[in-house]
Structure formats: structure tokens, C-alpha cells
Scaffold this motif. Structure first.
Motif, PDB file in Angstrom:
ATOM      1  N   ILE A  88     -20.005 -12.816   7.243  1.00  0.00           N
ATOM      2  CA  ILE A  88     -19.415 -11.499   6.951  1.00  0.00           C
ATOM      3  C   ILE A  88     -19.998 -10.445   7.892  1.00  0.00           C
ATOM      4  O   ILE A  88     -19.275  -9.583   8.417  1.00  0.00           O
ATOM      5  CB  ILE A  88     -19.652 -11.130   5.482  1.00  0.00           C
ATOM      6  CG1 ILE A  88     -18.803 -12.034   4.569  1.00  0.00           C
ATOM      7  CG2 ILE A  88     -19.320  -9.661   5.225  1.00  0.00           C
ATOM      8  CD1 ILE A  88     -19.137 -11.925   3.093  1.00  0.00           C
ATOM      9  N   GLU A  89     -21.309 -10.501   8.098  1.00  0.00           N
ATOM     10  CA  GLU A  89     -21.943  -9.545   9.007  1.00  0.00           C
ATOM     11  C   GLU A  89     -21.386  -9.696  10.423  1.00  0.00           C
ATOM     12  O   GLU A  89     -21.152  -8.701  11.118  1.00  0.00           O
ATOM     13  CB  GLU A  89     -23.458  -9.755   9.013  1.00  0.00           C
ATOM     14  CG  GLU A  89     -24.139  -9.275   7.746  1.00  0.00           C
ATOM     15  CD  GLU A  89     -25.653  -9.377   7.847  1.00  0.00           C
ATOM     16  OE1 GLU A  89     -26.166  -9.559   8.970  1.00  0.00           O
ATOM     17  OE2 GLU A  89     -26.319  -9.286   6.799  1.00  0.00           O
TER      18      GLU A  89
ATOM     19  N   GLU B 200     -10.978  -7.972   9.407  1.00  0.00           N
ATOM     20  CA  GLU B 200     -11.456  -9.208  10.019  1.00  0.00           C
ATOM     21  C   GLU B 200     -11.806 -10.254   8.955  1.00  0.00           C
ATOM     22  O   GLU B 200     -11.577 -11.455   9.140  1.00  0.00           O
ATOM     23  CB  GLU B 200     -12.682  -8.923  10.887  1.00  0.00           C
ATOM     24  CG  GLU B 200     -12.398  -8.072  12.112  1.00  0.00           C
ATOM     25  CD  GLU B 200     -12.466  -6.581  11.821  1.00  0.00           C
ATOM     26  OE1 GLU B 200     -12.411  -5.787  12.770  1.00  0.00           O
ATOM     27  OE2 GLU B 200     -12.586  -6.225  10.626  1.00  0.00           O
ATOM     28  N   VAL B 201     -12.350  -9.799   7.845  1.00  0.00           N
ATOM     29  CA  VAL B 201     -12.699 -10.717   6.750  1.00  0.00           C
ATOM     30  C   VAL B 201     -11.429 -11.306   6.147  1.00  0.00           C
ATOM     31  O   VAL B 201     -11.354 -12.516   5.879  1.00  0.00           O
ATOM     32  CB  VAL B 201     -13.525  -9.989   5.676  1.00  0.00           C
ATOM     33  CG1 VAL B 201     -13.780 -10.910   4.479  1.00  0.00           C
ATOM     34  CG2 VAL B 201     -14.842  -9.493   6.257  1.00  0.00           C
TER      35      VAL B 201
ATOM     36  N   ASP C  44     -25.016  -5.474   9.559  1.00  0.00           N
ATOM     37  CA  ASP C  44     -25.398  -5.465   8.149  1.00  0.00           C
ATOM     38  C   ASP C  44     -24.772  -4.246   7.463  1.00  0.00           C
ATOM     39  O   ASP C  44     -25.058  -3.102   7.856  1.00  0.00           O
ATOM     40  CB  ASP C  44     -26.921  -5.406   8.035  1.00  0.00           C
ATOM     41  CG  ASP C  44     -27.416  -5.593   6.607  1.00  0.00           C
ATOM     42  OD1 ASP C  44     -26.612  -5.383   5.673  1.00  0.00           O
ATOM     43  OD2 ASP C  44     -28.595  -5.932   6.429  1.00  0.00           O
ATOM     44  N   PRO C  45     -23.939  -4.453   6.444  1.00  0.00           N
ATOM     45  CA  PRO C  45     -23.290  -3.312   5.780  1.00  0.00           C
ATOM     46  C   PRO C  45     -24.282  -2.325   5.184  1.00  0.00           C
ATOM     47  O   PRO C  45     -23.983  -1.134   5.077  1.00  0.00           O
ATOM     48  CB  PRO C  45     -22.455  -3.985   4.670  1.00  0.00           C
ATOM     49  CG  PRO C  45     -22.263  -5.388   5.128  1.00  0.00           C
ATOM     50  CD  PRO C  45     -23.484  -5.745   5.895  1.00  0.00           C
ATOM     51  N   ARG C  46     -25.485  -2.797   4.819  1.00  0.00           N
ATOM     52  CA  ARG C  46     -26.458  -1.912   4.177  1.00  0.00           C
ATOM     53  C   ARG C  46     -27.020  -0.863   5.123  1.00  0.00           C
ATOM     54  O   ARG C  46     -27.535   0.159   4.677  1.00  0.00           O
ATOM     55  CB  ARG C  46     -27.599  -2.750   3.588  1.00  0.00           C
ATOM     56  CG  ARG C  46     -27.179  -3.635   2.416  1.00  0.00           C
ATOM     57  CD  ARG C  46     -28.249  -4.631   2.046  1.00  0.00           C
ATOM     58  NE  ARG C  46     -28.489  -5.584   3.137  1.00  0.00           N
ATOM     59  CZ  ARG C  46     -29.303  -6.631   3.046  1.00  0.00           C
ATOM     60  NH1 ARG C  46     -29.971  -6.852   1.920  1.00  0.00           N
ATOM     61  NH2 ARG C  46     -29.457  -7.449   4.066  1.00  0.00           N
TER      62      ARG C  46
ATOM     63  N   THR D 217     -10.854 -19.658   3.171  1.00  0.00           N
ATOM     64  CA  THR D 217     -12.146 -19.365   2.556  1.00  0.00           C
ATOM     65  C   THR D 217     -12.030 -18.215   1.573  1.00  0.00           C
ATOM     66  O   THR D 217     -10.939 -17.683   1.341  1.00  0.00           O
ATOM     67  CB  THR D 217     -13.184 -19.030   3.639  1.00  0.00           C
ATOM     68  OG1 THR D 217     -12.657 -17.955   4.451  1.00  0.00           O
ATOM     69  CG2 THR D 217     -13.444 -20.239   4.531  1.00  0.00           C
ATOM     70  N   ALA D 218     -13.153 -17.804   1.007  1.00  0.00           N
ATOM     71  CA  ALA D 218     -13.172 -16.720   0.021  1.00  0.00           C
ATOM     72  C   ALA D 218     -14.265 -15.718   0.372  1.00  0.00           C
ATOM     73  O   ALA D 218     -15.051 -15.305  -0.479  1.00  0.00           O
ATOM     74  CB  ALA D 218     -13.376 -17.282  -1.383  1.00  0.00           C
ATOM     75  N   LEU D 219     -14.334 -15.330   1.626  1.00  0.00           N
ATOM     76  CA  LEU D 219     -15.370 -14.395   2.057  1.00  0.00           C
ATOM     77  C   LEU D 219     -15.201 -13.026   1.413  1.00  0.00           C
ATOM     78  O   LEU D 219     -16.191 -12.366   1.074  1.00  0.00           O
ATOM     79  CB  LEU D 219     -15.359 -14.263   3.580  1.00  0.00           C
ATOM     80  CG  LEU D 219     -15.829 -15.486   4.390  1.00  0.00           C
ATOM     81  CD1 LEU D 219     -15.844 -15.149   5.873  1.00  0.00           C
ATOM     82  CD2 LEU D 219     -17.204 -15.949   3.933  1.00  0.00           C
ATOM     83  N   LEU D 220     -13.963 -12.571   1.256  1.00  0.00           N
ATOM     84  CA  LEU D 220     -13.746 -11.259   0.650  1.00  0.00           C
ATOM     85  C   LEU D 220     -14.295 -11.243  -0.775  1.00  0.00           C
ATOM     86  O   LEU D 220     -14.990 -10.305  -1.170  1.00  0.00           O
ATOM     87  CB  LEU D 220     -12.256 -10.906   0.638  1.00  0.00           C
ATOM     88  CG  LEU D 220     -11.938  -9.596  -0.106  1.00  0.00           C
ATOM     89  CD1 LEU D 220     -12.486  -8.406   0.668  1.00  0.00           C
ATOM     90  CD2 LEU D 220     -10.453  -9.446  -0.358  1.00  0.00           C
TER      91      LEU D 220
END
Length: 512
Positions: free
Chosen positions: A472-473, A425-426, A479-481, A435-438
Motif C-alpha cells: 500500500i505504501e 492506485e490501490v 507512509d500515510p502516517r 486482492t483486498a488492499l483497500l
């Protein structure tokens, strides 16, 4: 437009603006940058890509249709201008003939602030005609420069053959042919010769290292009043090998230099342990030492690492260096009981050595026994192959372990499924919105999920970084964390980044 008598070979922006092809576009300078019309145009390139700056080498006249640029918010337009100015392009020409608005005042102000000439193309004219006309002139000028360098090369070769390698005569030939100031300095700083009138005013400069017997014997420096360095760079590249012949009789490597060269060549080529052990001792190194290899690379036309070597020596590094295939290979011997701390200090010394130069470097991992230094050399080279760092930067192989592991996976198709599943998705968002989200995600993960540190690395505001992470979330579903899959996500993001062009824009170039 050629000026063989004064050593300049260049097309100026004034000449480009006066050409028929460019005049058809009704160009008007909107910026007020000193020296605009004297700027040298090395090439004409047209592109609507907003992240084009990293692909430019400097000296280009960039033609833009303007639609994508003028649709950006003002802050992003200014960032686009800054990115082009940082690459030292000749000028940006934007076509406004078909636009509903003129060039914004903030865009013009940003161009003036960053020293980027900005041209308004007020009539529609085929960009291909402009590019073909000007680039043809550029190629012709460069062909003339090649003829001059070829001629002086032949005359120097004839001088060496008929009358011997008399340096003052050779340097006089070079200075006369190039209308330049020429100086030759030994690797230890000893002055070897000079010719031509001193160039005090701002102009161009080219430097080349002269290698004899695998050792840096001297440095050739060429200076000219011309703002275009093309002729000097070409001459420095071509003449360094001929001057090496002239210096060969005077330059005699010491036994210690010969021993160092033999050791480094054996390490680079992967010689046997017994051979390395013998050469290790002959080079004055202690048995049982740990080691790390570094490879220094330069973007210049001719490898010149004299400043790097002096900086390494000044930093106190126990280093053995050798020029190999246009790169500088350096072997660092480390104490076995404190190798980790010693390597960190070497990385600091290495970064100090390349800072402000056109060189970059990669350090391989530590090997516990110097007899296995070839393994560290292989990994240093592999780190460079992942994408050369920028000039003045050093890459640490230990920071690229994930990408090296991924590169060793025999079935790339196996990984693609997981990349799409983890960050698909990113990637899709980046493709759709430019964009440059990755890259932002990967920088954040590399920093240990430290938002402040990653924003600093990307050279963006902390609030902007939070905005990117929020998006990104949303794309990742949380949240990836707290997902329990942080390592898997990091690996997938690293692989996705590794498959992209390593020369593309830096992560901070385009806000997400």
C-alpha cells in the motif's frame, strides 16, 4: 426424488452424481467426508470467482473450471476451501480434464479437514447442462413442498372457521402433513402444545415467532429427521400467520404491553413531541431521560427475536421493544448524566444477545432527550442500510459517521475525483490482481493505524499485514502516517469501500 410421505423434499449429492448430465463429466470423489452422498443440494452454481463464498447461502454444488483455483499458491487454495466450507455448501466440483495437473494432495487434505466434499470432474461437460438439469429438479421439489404447505394452511383455516381455534387439532394437522415434531411455546416459556413423534436424531429444525397485536405471543418449533430444512422453513413462515389467528382469542396484551407498543410505534413513525411525551410517561419512563434506539434484524424466513429479548432482559437493560415490519425495534432509556457509559454497556448486552443467533443489530446514536428517539431510530436503520452486519454481530452507528456524511453529499461526482486521486492506485491493483488492499487499508485506518489490531480483525498473520501495508505504501508513494493527509485518506478509503457491494468478501478473504 420427492418423498411426500415422510416430509422430505430434497435432491441429494448421490442423485446429482448419478444424473446423466453430471455423469458425462466423469465425476470422482476425491475427499473422504462422512455423509457426502447424503448431502442436500439446494442449487447448482458455476463460478471462477475466488471470493465467491460470501455470495453463497449454503447447500450449493459449486462447479469450477479449476484454472484460477489451481494457479493459486497452496496456502491460498486451502483458504479458498475453508471459505466455502464455512458457508456449508454441498460440494465443490473442479474440472481437471483440461488441466496439466490433477487436484493437489494439499487441496484434498484441506477439503477433508474442513468437511468439504471435493469432486474431480475428469471429462469436459457443459456446466450449463449440469446446472439446468439439477436446478430443474430442485425447483420441482420445492414446488411440491409449496403444495403441501398450501394444503395444510387451507385445512387449518377451515378448522378455525368451522370448529374454532382448537390448538391440539391444529398442531396434529401440521405434524401429520410435514411428518415433523411440532411444539408451541408462549413468549414467557409456557408450553402451549405439542404433536408428532419426538425427533431425537440429527435432522432439520425451523423456528418462527408468532405475533399477535404487535407483541411476540409464542414460538413455533418444527423438527424433522430430514437433513433438508426447506419444507420446515417454508411451513414455519407460512403457518405463523394462521397460528396467530388461533392464538388471538387466548392472547390478550397487558395494559403495559399496549403502552409500550403505542410508544414505540409513535417513535418509529416520528410522532410529535407532545404525543411522545404523553406515551413516554404512560410507558412508565421518567421525564428528561436520554435514549438510544436499536434495530434487530434476522436472516431467517420468519422474524423470531424471543431469545434476543430474553437476553436483553437478563442483561438488565431498561428496554421497550416492538416488532415492526419484520424487525425488532428497541428503545433504551438512559440516565442523562451518564449516557455514554450506559450506551457502551447496552452495546455489550446487545452483542451478547445476538451472539450465536441468526440475528444482527444496529444501534443508533444517543439523543439527549427521549422525545427525539426517532432520530436515533432513523440512524440505526441507515446503519443497517449501509450493509447488514453478519448474523451474531452488532453495528454501532457512531462507527459509520464518515460514511453517513459521505452519503449526504449531494454531488457524488465531486467526491469521485478525490477518491481516484487518493486511493486510485490501490483500487486499480485490487481490480487487476483480485486482492483486498483497500479493505486492509481501511481496517488499518479504522484501528488507529494499529498493525497488530488490524491483523487480528482480518484474521491474518501480523507479517501478512505488514506485507500488505508495504505494498500500500508503494502504491501511495510513502507512509500515510507521515503524509499529513491521513484524515483525507481515511475519508477517501471509506467512500471507496462504501461504493462497493457490501456483501462482497470480508477483507481477510484474499491476501494482497
Amino acid at each position: 426424488m420427492s418423498h411426500i410421505d415422510d416430509g422430505t423434499f430434497m435432491i441429494t449429492l448421490a442423485e446429482v452424481l448419478a444424473s446423466d448430465a453430471m455423469s458425462a463429466a466423469d465425476p470422482m470423489l476425491r475427499s473422504n467426508v462422512p455423509g457426502t452422498l447424503r448431502r442436500v443440494v439446494r442449487w447448482v452454481h458455476s463460478s471462477e470467482v475466488l471470493e465467491i463464498a460470501p455470495l453463497l447461502r449454503g447447500g450449493e454444488l459449486l462447479l469450477s473450471g479449476g484454472e484460477a483455483l489451481l494457479a493459486l499458491p497452496p496456502q491460498e487454495q486451502e483458504e479458498y476451501v475453508r471459505s466455502l466450507a464455512a458457508r456449508n455448501i454441498a460440494a465443490l466440483a473442479v474440472q481437471t480434464a483440461d488441466q496439466a495437473i490433477t487436484l493437489p494432495e494439499r487441496l484434498i487434505a484441506a477439503a477433508n479437514e474442513n468437511g468439504l466434499p471435493l469432486i474431480d470432474l475428469r471429462a469436459v461437460a457443459p456446466f450449463v447442462d449440469i446446472a439446468e438439469t439439477v436446478n430443474r429438479l430442485v425447483v420441482n421439489e420445492q414446488a411440491d413442498a409449496h403444495l403441501v404447505v398450501d394444503d395444510v394452511s387451507r385445512r387449518i383455516a377451515r378448522q378455525i372457521t368451522d370448529r374454532g381455534p382448537h390448538l391440539p387439532t391444529i398442531l396434529d394437522m401440521v405434524a401429520g402433513a410435514l411428518a415433523a415434531e411440532v411444539s408451541l411455546t408462549a413468549a414467557d416459556g409456557l408450553h402451549l402444545g405439542h404433536s408428532g413423534a419426538a425427533v431425537e436424531e440429527e435432522g432439520s429444525k425451523a423456528v418462527a415467532g408468532i405475533v399477535v397485536g404487535g407483541q411476540l405471543a409464542a414460538q413455533l418449533t418444527l423438527r424433522s429427521t430430514s437433513p433438508d430444512p426447506f419444507l420446515l422453513e417454508l411451513a414455519a413462515d407460512r403457518l405463523s400467520s394462521i397460528l396467530a389467528l388461533a392464538l388471538a382469542q387466548a392472547f390478550r396484551p397487558t395494559p403495559a404491553q399496549i403502552a409500550d407498543a403505542r410508544l414505540l410505534e409513535a417513535v418509529i413513525e416520528g410522532g410529535g413531541a407532545r404525543t411522545i411525551q404523553t406515551l413516554w410517561l404512560q410507558a412508565g419512563l421518567q421525564p428528561g431521560q436520554a435514549a438510544v434506539m436499536a434495530v434487530f434484524h434476522t436472516s431467517g424466513r420468519e422474524a423470531n427475536f424471543s431469545a434476543v429479548e430474553r437476553a436483553l432482559q437478563a442483561g438488565g437493560a431498561n428496554a421497550k421493544s416492538h416488532l415492526w415490519d419484520g424487525e425488532l425495534a428497541v428503545l433504551f432509556a438512559l440516565p442523562r448524566d451518564n449516557a455514554r457509559k450506559a450506551r457502551e454497556e447496552l452495546l455489550r448486552i446487545g452483542r451478547d444477545a445476538v451472539r450465536g443467533t441468526d440475528a444482527c443489530a444496529a444501534f443508533g446514536p444517543t439523543v439527549a432527550d427521549g422525545l427525539r428517539a426517532h432520530e436515533s431510530y432513523v440512524e440505526a436503520q441507515a446503519t443497517l442500510a449501509l450493509g447488514l452486519p453478519e448474523a451474531g454481530e452488532v453495528s454501532d452507528a457512531m462507527k459509520f459517521l464518515t460514511r453517513r456524511i459521505l452519503g449526504a453529499v449531494p454531488e457524488p461526482g465531486f467526491l469521485e475525483v478525490y477518491v481516484r486521486s487518493s486511493v486510485g492506485e490501490v483500487l486499480a491493483w485490487d481490480r487487476k490482481h483480485g486482492t483486498a488492499l483497500l479493505a486492509s487499508l481501511l481496517c488499518w485506518l479504522d484501528s488507529g493505524c494499529n498493525t497488530t489490531a488490524s491483523a487480528l480483525t482480518l484474521n491474518i498473520e501480523r507479517q501478512t499485514m505488514h506485507k500488505r501495508l508495504n505494498k500500500i505504501e508503494d502504491l501511495l508513494g510513502g507512509d500515510p502516517r507521515t503524509s499529513g493527509n491521513l484524515l483525507d485518506l481515511h475519508i477517501a478509503a471509506s467512500l471507496a469501500a462504501a461504493t462497493r457491494n457490501p456483501r462482497r468478501a470480508r477483507p481477510g478473504a484474499n491476501p494482497g
